[in-house]
Motif scaffolding. Sequence first.
Motif, PDB file in Angstrom:
ATOM      1  N   GLU A 119       0.719  -1.133  -0.169  1.00  0.00           N
ATOM      2  CA  GLU A 119       0.092   0.184   0.087  1.00  0.00           C
ATOM      3  C   GLU A 119       0.900   1.080  -0.044  1.00  0.00           C
ATOM      4  OE1 GLU A 119      -3.077   1.925   3.134  1.00  0.00           O
ATOM      5  OE2 GLU A 119      -2.863  -0.233   3.223  1.00  0.00           O
ATOM      6  N   ARG A 150      -4.843  -3.201  -5.700  1.00  0.00           N
ATOM      7  CA  ARG A 150      -5.074  -2.380  -6.412  1.00  0.00           C
ATOM      8  C   ARG A 150      -6.083  -1.213  -5.651  1.00  0.00           C
ATOM      9  NH1 ARG A 150      -9.017  -0.210  -9.764  1.00  0.00           N
ATOM     10  NH2 ARG A 150      -7.979   1.200 -11.509  1.00  0.00           N
ATOM     11  N   GLU A 151      -6.942  -1.688  -4.984  1.00  0.00           N
ATOM     12  CA  GLU A 151      -8.111  -1.057  -4.176  1.00  0.00           C
ATOM     13  C   GLU A 151      -7.247  -0.240  -3.004  1.00  0.00           C
ATOM     14  OE1 GLU A 151     -11.147  -0.112  -4.803  1.00  0.00           O
ATOM     15  OE2 GLU A 151     -10.599  -1.271  -6.720  1.00  0.00           O
ATOM     16  N   LYS A 170      -5.632   2.672  -4.556  1.00  0.00           N
ATOM     17  CA  LYS A 170      -6.489   3.581  -4.994  1.00  0.00           C
ATOM     18  C   LYS A 170      -7.025   4.647  -3.950  1.00  0.00           C
ATOM     19  CE  LYS A 170     -10.750   3.534  -7.980  1.00  0.00           C
ATOM     20  NZ  LYS A 170     -11.779   2.541  -8.573  1.00  0.00           N
ATOM     21  N   GLN A 171      -7.054   3.881  -2.870  1.00  0.00           N
ATOM     22  CA  GLN A 171      -7.318   4.923  -1.696  1.00  0.00           C
ATOM     23  C   GLN A 171      -6.337   6.119  -1.286  1.00  0.00           C
ATOM     24  OE1 GLN A 171      -8.696   2.476   1.749  1.00  0.00           O
ATOM     25  NE2 GLN A 171      -9.644   0.968   0.437  1.00  0.00           N
ATOM     26  N   ASP A 222      -2.120   1.463 -13.809  1.00  0.00           N
ATOM     27  CA  ASP A 222      -3.007   0.335 -14.653  1.00  0.00           C
ATOM     28  C   ASP A 222      -2.286   0.100 -16.152  1.00  0.00           C
ATOM     29  OD1 ASP A 222      -4.781   0.240 -12.491  1.00  0.00           O
ATOM     30  OD2 ASP A 222      -6.480   1.520 -13.291  1.00  0.00           O
TER      31      ASP A 222
END
Length: 124
Positions: free
Chosen positions: A77, A102-103, A106-107, A118
């Motif tokens: 992260e 990825r999530e 993304k945060q 991406d």
Amino acid sequence: MSAWRKRAIECLPESRKEFEAPSTSIYGVFMELLPATIAAHQNKDQVLLKQYYDFAAWCFSQKSKDLWNAAGVSFYEHLGDRTETLQAMHLWVSRDIYLEIRELLKQRLDDTIMKELDGRYAVR
């Protein structure tokens, strides 16, 4: 001694005493590993980079939630936080792991950077 402690000591032998201490968690190991990884990027030390990223990938692939979660939230992260790691992420982090983290990224990252990442991972 647990497998993750042995592997952590192999990666960062200078932290052996700390990593052997029962009070040291896998999260503590990643708090040491992340700055070491940044330094290895700055020094272009491919040998250490391979060791560090292999350790993170190994932890991420384990069944133990403590191991894979620590790799995700205490290491992967944060790769987007520094230019050194962000720019080289696609060289060291597999596409499979990227898709899983990825999530988390993304945060923390803006849309422009996520689109760049991406693109490097051929995610549509």
